[in-house]
Design a protein around this motif. Structure first.
Motif, PDB file in Angstrom:
ATOM      1  N   MET A 255       0.851  -1.198   0.000  1.00 47.83           N
ATOM      2  CA  MET A 255       0.000   0.000   0.000  1.00 47.83           C
ATOM      3  C   MET A 255       0.892   1.255   0.000  1.00 47.83           C
ATOM      4  O   MET A 255       1.929   1.284   0.639  1.00 47.83           O
ATOM      5  N   ASN A 256       0.459   2.248  -0.745  1.00 49.50           N
ATOM      6  CA  ASN A 256       1.223   3.502  -0.820  1.00 49.50           C
ATOM      7  C   ASN A 256       0.298   4.667  -0.476  1.00 49.50           C
ATOM      8  O   ASN A 256      -0.758   4.822  -1.084  1.00 49.50           O
ATOM      9  N   LYS A 257       0.749   5.456   0.505  1.00 49.23           N
ATOM     10  CA  LYS A 257      -0.114   6.538   0.999  1.00 49.23           C
ATOM     11  C   LYS A 257      -0.003   7.794   0.141  1.00 49.23           C
ATOM     12  O   LYS A 257       1.101   8.185  -0.260  1.00 49.23           O
ATOM     13  N   ILE A 258      -1.161   8.418  -0.111  1.00 52.89           N
ATOM     14  CA  ILE A 258      -1.173   9.718  -0.784  1.00 52.89           C
ATOM     15  C   ILE A 258      -0.896  10.789   0.268  1.00 52.89           C
ATOM     16  O   ILE A 258      -1.563  10.843   1.304  1.00 52.89           O
ATOM     17  N   LEU A 259       0.130  11.601   0.010  1.00 50.04           N
ATOM     18  CA  LEU A 259       0.521  12.606   1.006  1.00 50.04           C
ATOM     19  C   LEU A 259      -0.094  13.970   0.724  1.00 50.04           C
ATOM     20  O   LEU A 259      -0.380  14.729   1.640  1.00 50.04           O
ATOM     21  N   SER A 260      -0.237  14.300  -0.564  1.00 49.90           N
ATOM     22  CA  SER A 260      -0.869  15.577  -0.881  1.00 49.90           C
ATOM     23  C   SER A 260      -1.494  15.514  -2.262  1.00 49.90           C
ATOM     24  O   SER A 260      -1.163  14.636  -3.069  1.00 49.90           O
ATOM     25  N   LYS A 261      -2.393  16.432  -2.486  1.00 50.19           N
ATOM     26  CA  LYS A 261      -3.104  16.464  -3.771  1.00 50.19           C
ATOM     27  C   LYS A 261      -3.392  17.924  -4.105  1.00 50.19           C
ATOM     28  O   LYS A 261      -3.811  18.694  -3.237  1.00 50.19           O
ATOM     29  N   GLU A 262      -3.130  18.273  -5.351  1.00 49.04           N
ATOM     30  CA  GLU A 262      -3.395  19.646  -5.792  1.00 49.04           C
ATOM     31  C   GLU A 262      -4.150  19.561  -7.108  1.00 49.04           C
ATOM     32  O   GLU A 262      -3.808  18.741  -7.964  1.00 49.04           O
ATOM     33  N   GLN A 263      -5.169  20.390  -7.259  1.00 48.40           N
ATOM     34  CA  GLN A 263      -5.933  20.370  -8.516  1.00 48.40           C
ATOM     35  C   GLN A 263      -5.335  21.400  -9.462  1.00 48.40           C
ATOM     36  O   GLN A 263      -5.275  22.589  -9.158  1.00 48.40           O
ATOM     37  N   PHE A 264      -4.877  20.938 -10.636  1.00 50.43           N
ATOM     38  CA  PHE A 264      -4.295  21.848 -11.627  1.00 50.43           C
ATOM     39  C   PHE A 264      -5.374  22.441 -12.529  1.00 50.43           C
ATOM     40  O   PHE A 264      -5.296  23.575 -12.951  1.00 50.43           O
ATOM     41  N   SER A 265      -6.337  21.616 -12.917  1.00 54.67           N
ATOM     42  CA  SER A 265      -7.445  22.100 -13.746  1.00 54.67           C
ATOM     43  C   SER A 265      -8.615  21.160 -13.497  1.00 54.67           C
ATOM     44  O   SER A 265      -8.521  20.268 -12.641  1.00 54.67           O
ATOM     45  N   GLU A 266      -9.709  21.329 -14.235  1.00 51.79           N
ATOM     46  CA  GLU A 266     -10.922  20.576 -13.939  1.00 51.79           C
ATOM     47  C   GLU A 266     -10.670  19.069 -13.812  1.00 51.79           C
ATOM     48  O   GLU A 266     -11.153  18.415 -12.905  1.00 51.79           O
ATOM     49  N   LYS A 267      -9.860  18.525 -14.720  1.00 54.29           N
ATOM     50  CA  LYS A 267      -9.649  17.079 -14.714  1.00 54.29           C
ATOM     51  C   LYS A 267      -8.203  16.671 -14.477  1.00 54.29           C
ATOM     52  O   LYS A 267      -7.839  15.517 -14.683  1.00 54.29           O
TER      53      LYS A 267
END
Ligand code: FES
Length: 272
Positions: free
Chosen positions: A1-13
């Motif tokens: 298992m690999n944890k997601i540490l951060s997420k950023e939205q660049f555009s709609e998709k």
């Protein structure tokens, strides 16, 4: 298992996610990719590595929602875990001091070309980056690219950022202006085909990074096979980079469309 540490939205998709993957982060090189399985019901989907931080043990990937599995991944939040990430896969980019290199990136292909242009710059090349997208929202990671480029030219279809026009317009501007020793293109297949043809017209060696459908990523299943220079090659183990002049583009487009109807039906089924 690999944890997601951060997420950023660049555009709609389009989303940028940072995941924990210490072994891959330590061993990957420019041009390598990974295959991610979000959960046990998801397909294995190849993604390029935009950045790797060996000290933090993290990978940065830019994901576009195009199918079921990529949409699932884009919907995940920091703290959640994907089932597995396999890699580094594929052949690393051949890096040498060519002289002047034009690096053309289209859409999320910009994330894939970033580590390669970084390595080319560190090897002493003069790097001219041509970034393109339909609108300004789709021209991503400009500051990261600029850090390792001698010049950045931005092209958008609607003129909302940089100059109005497609990527080949920007590439040709450079090819007419100065001696270029190598062209590298990463982006949608049509963008790579026409950038490659443009380089060929000027007699310049050019590479493209192919993004075919993949299943196992180990050369066993044959899902990614293509004809390159009249020979069968597997994108997952022989590529993903190939001499653009040798790619059978018609076959590439045909194979890219193979599962479109199945994918659309599955997406519709899940959303009803
Ligand atoms: Fe199976 Fe390449 S993904 S052979």
């Amino acid at each position: 298992m690999n944890k997601i540490l951060s997420k950023e939205q660049f555009s709609e998709k389009v989303f940028c996610i940072v995941v924990e993957a210490p072994l891959i982060a330590r061993s990957c090189r420019a041009g390598n990719f990974v295959i991610v399985r979000v959960d046990k019901n998801s397909e294995r989907v190849p993604y390029t590595i935009a950045k790797a931080d060996p000290e933090k043990g993290t990978l940065t990937m830019v994901i576009q929602e195009v199918g079921l599995s990529s949409t699932k991944l884009c919907n995940m939040e920091p703290g959640e875990e994907v089932l597995d990430i396999v890699g580094p896969l594929g052949q690393a980019s051949h890096i040498e001091n060519y002289g002047t290199v034009v690096c053309a990136g289209g859409g999320i292909g910009i994330a894939a070309i970033l580590p390669i242009l970084t390595a080319l710059k560190k090897a002493g090349n003069r790097v001219i980056s041509v970034l393109a997208g339909r609108t300004k929202e789709l021209v991503i990671m400009v500051d990261d690219v600029a850090e390792y480029s001698d010049e950045v030219i931005i092209m958008t279809d609607d003129g909302s950022m940089g100059k109005k026009g497609v990527v080949t317009v920007g590439v040709e501007e450079v090819l007419q202006r100065e001696k270029v020793d190598k062209v590298l293109a990463i982006g949608p297949p049509m963008m790579m085909k026409f950038t490659s043809l443009m380089a060929k017209k000027y007699g310049i060696p050019n590479d493209v990074s192919l993004n075919t459908i993949m299943v196992d990523g180990t050369g066993m299943c044959g899902a990614c096979r293509l004809t390159i220079g009249g020979k069968t090659k597997f994108v997952c183990i022989d590529g993903p980079e190939f001499d653009g002049d040798l790619v059978d583009w018609d076959e590439m487009f045909k194979r890219m469309g193979t599962f479109k109807n199945v994918e659309r039906e599955e997406l519709e089924r899940k959303s009803t």
